[in-house]
Design a protein around this motif. Structure first.
Motif, short mmCIF file in Angstrom:
data_model
loop_
_atom_site.label_atom_id
_atom_site.label_comp_id
_atom_site.label_asym_id
_atom_site.label_seq_id
_atom_site.Cartn_x
_atom_site.Cartn_y
_atom_site.Cartn_z
N ASN A 200 35.43 85.89 5.92
CA ASN A 200 34.78 87.13 6.35
C ASN A 200 33.26 86.95 6.48
OD1 ASN A 200 37.20 88.48 6.47
ND2 ASN A 200 37.05 89.25 4.38
N ALA A 201 32.69 86.09 5.67
CA ALA A 201 31.24 85.86 5.74
C ALA A 201 30.86 85.27 7.09
CB ALA A 201 30.80 84.94 4.62
N LYS A 202 31.75 84.48 7.67
CA LYS A 202 31.51 83.86 8.97
C LYS A 202 32.15 84.66 10.11
CE LYS A 202 31.15 79.14 7.21
NZ LYS A 202 31.69 77.75 7.28
N ASN A 203 32.87 85.72 9.73
CA ASN A 203 33.61 86.50 10.74
C ASN A 203 34.46 85.59 11.62
OD1 ASN A 203 34.25 89.12 11.58
ND2 ASN A 203 32.83 89.03 13.30
N THR A 204 35.18 84.72 10.94
CA THR A 204 35.99 83.71 11.62
C THR A 204 37.38 83.70 11.03
OG1 THR A 204 34.05 82.34 12.10
CG2 THR A 204 36.20 81.25 12.14
N VAL A 205 38.36 83.56 11.90
CA VAL A 205 39.75 83.45 11.51
C VAL A 205 40.24 82.05 11.87
CG1 VAL A 205 42.07 84.29 12.01
CG2 VAL A 205 40.23 85.91 11.71
N TYR A 206 41.13 81.52 11.06
CA TYR A 206 41.62 80.17 11.27
C TYR A 206 43.14 80.19 11.43
CZ TYR A 206 37.05 79.21 9.30
OH TYR A 206 35.69 79.18 9.06
#
Length: 125
Positions: free
Chosen positions: A74-80
Protein backbone atom coordinates in the motif's frame (compact mmCIF):
# COMPACT_ATOMS: atom_id res chain seq x y z
CA UNK A 1 -6.55 10.63 -14.39
CA UNK A 2 -6.21 7.01 -13.40
CA UNK A 3 -3.28 5.04 -14.75
CA UNK A 4 -2.36 1.43 -14.16
CA UNK A 5 1.05 0.31 -15.36
CA UNK A 6 2.06 -3.33 -15.40
CA UNK A 7 5.64 -4.57 -15.43
CA UNK A 8 7.67 -7.67 -14.75
CA UNK A 9 6.74 -9.77 -17.72
CA UNK A 10 9.26 -11.70 -19.74
CA UNK A 11 10.38 -15.07 -20.97
CA UNK A 12 10.57 -17.95 -18.51
CA UNK A 13 10.89 -21.70 -18.78
CA UNK A 14 8.08 -24.00 -17.78
CA UNK A 15 8.14 -24.58 -14.05
CA UNK A 16 9.61 -21.17 -13.37
CA UNK A 17 8.20 -18.14 -11.60
CA UNK A 18 7.55 -14.50 -12.33
CA UNK A 19 6.22 -11.64 -10.27
CA UNK A 20 4.21 -9.01 -12.09
CA UNK A 21 3.68 -5.53 -10.70
CA UNK A 22 0.81 -3.13 -11.20
CA UNK A 23 1.53 0.44 -10.15
CA UNK A 24 -1.35 2.85 -9.86
CA UNK A 25 -1.79 6.58 -9.96
CA UNK A 26 -5.04 8.46 -9.53
CA UNK A 27 -6.58 5.63 -7.51
CA UNK A 28 -5.74 4.06 -4.18
CA UNK A 29 -5.46 0.30 -4.25
CA UNK A 30 -6.27 -0.22 -0.58
CA UNK A 31 -9.73 1.19 -1.22
CA UNK A 32 -10.29 -0.86 -4.35
CA UNK A 33 -11.07 -4.31 -5.62
CA UNK A 34 -8.25 -5.48 -7.88
CA UNK A 35 -8.33 -7.91 -10.74
CA UNK A 36 -5.80 -9.58 -12.98
CA UNK A 37 -6.70 -10.63 -16.49
CA UNK A 38 -4.84 -12.25 -19.35
CA UNK A 39 -5.27 -12.67 -23.06
CA UNK A 40 -3.50 -15.41 -24.90
CA UNK A 41 -2.93 -15.28 -28.67
CA UNK A 42 -6.13 -16.09 -30.51
CA UNK A 43 -8.16 -16.37 -27.32
CA UNK A 44 -10.59 -14.19 -25.46
CA UNK A 45 -9.45 -12.21 -22.46
CA UNK A 46 -9.83 -14.16 -19.22
CA UNK A 47 -10.21 -12.80 -15.72
CA UNK A 48 -7.98 -14.99 -13.59
CA UNK A 49 -7.91 -13.41 -10.17
CA UNK A 50 -9.87 -10.86 -8.19
CA UNK A 51 -9.39 -9.62 -4.65
CA UNK A 52 -11.47 -7.15 -2.70
CA UNK A 53 -9.76 -6.14 0.53
CA UNK A 54 -12.95 -4.46 1.70
CA UNK A 55 -14.99 -7.63 2.13
CA UNK A 56 -12.35 -10.28 1.51
CA UNK A 57 -13.99 -11.61 -1.63
CA UNK A 58 -11.51 -13.58 -3.70
CA UNK A 59 -11.76 -15.33 -7.03
CA UNK A 60 -9.17 -17.56 -8.64
CA UNK A 61 -9.74 -19.13 -12.03
CA UNK A 62 -9.30 -22.90 -11.92
CA UNK A 63 -6.43 -22.56 -14.38
CA UNK A 64 -4.30 -20.61 -11.89
CA UNK A 65 -5.58 -21.79 -8.52
CA UNK A 66 -2.76 -22.96 -6.28
CA UNK A 67 -0.09 -21.38 -8.51
CA UNK A 68 -0.89 -17.64 -8.64
CA UNK A 69 -1.33 -15.29 -5.69
CA UNK A 70 -1.97 -11.59 -5.25
CA UNK A 71 -0.33 -9.25 -2.78
CA UNK A 72 0.03 -5.53 -2.35
CA UNK A 73 2.30 -2.82 -1.01
CA UNK A 74 0.00 0.00 0.00
CA UNK A 75 2.91 2.37 0.64
CA UNK A 76 3.88 2.00 -3.03
CA UNK A 77 0.28 1.74 -4.23
CA UNK A 78 1.35 -1.35 -6.10
CA UNK A 79 -0.23 -4.76 -6.49
CA UNK A 80 1.70 -7.89 -7.37
CA UNK A 81 0.83 -11.13 -9.10
CA UNK A 82 3.12 -13.94 -8.05
CA UNK A 83 3.07 -16.70 -10.63
CA UNK A 84 4.67 -20.02 -9.76
CA UNK A 85 5.03 -23.29 -11.61
CA UNK A 86 4.35 -21.57 -14.92
CA UNK A 87 3.12 -23.58 -17.88
CA UNK A 88 3.28 -22.82 -21.61
CA UNK A 89 -0.50 -22.35 -21.46
CA UNK A 90 0.10 -19.32 -19.23
CA UNK A 91 1.64 -17.44 -22.15
CA UNK A 92 -0.42 -14.27 -22.53
CA UNK A 93 -0.54 -10.52 -22.06
CA UNK A 94 -1.36 -9.89 -18.41
CA UNK A 95 -3.12 -6.76 -17.23
CA UNK A 96 -4.45 -5.48 -13.95
CA UNK A 97 -7.73 -3.74 -13.32
CA UNK A 98 -9.62 -1.81 -10.71
CA UNK A 99 -13.04 -3.33 -10.49
CA UNK A 100 -16.27 -2.57 -8.67
CA UNK A 101 -16.16 -5.84 -6.79
CA UNK A 102 -15.20 -9.47 -6.72
CA UNK A 103 -17.35 -12.56 -6.54
CA UNK A 104 -16.26 -16.00 -5.49
CA UNK A 105 -17.77 -17.80 -8.46
CA UNK A 106 -16.48 -15.85 -11.45
CA UNK A 107 -14.72 -12.76 -12.74
CA UNK A 108 -17.17 -10.20 -14.12
CA UNK A 109 -15.29 -8.03 -16.61
CA UNK A 110 -18.24 -5.69 -16.88
CA UNK A 111 -17.32 -4.46 -13.41
CA UNK A 112 -13.87 -3.25 -14.49
CA UNK A 113 -13.43 0.49 -14.09
CA UNK A 114 -9.82 0.94 -15.14
CA UNK A 115 -7.16 -1.32 -16.60
CA UNK A 116 -3.63 -1.14 -17.85
CA UNK A 117 -2.01 -1.93 -21.18
CA UNK A 118 -0.55 -5.18 -19.99
CA UNK A 119 2.79 -6.95 -19.90
CA UNK A 120 3.78 -9.97 -21.98
CA UNK A 121 4.53 -13.28 -20.30
CA UNK A 122 5.97 -16.06 -22.42
CA UNK A 123 6.53 -19.52 -21.01
CA UNK A 124 8.70 -21.87 -23.02
CA UNK A 125 8.42 -25.62 -22.82
Amino acid sequence: EVQLVESGGGLVQAGGSLRLSCAASGVTFDDSAIGWLRQAPGKEREGILCFDSGDGSTYYADSVKGRFTISSDNAKNTVYLQMNNLEPEDTAVYSCAVTLGCYNDSYYEGLNLYWGQGTQVTVSS
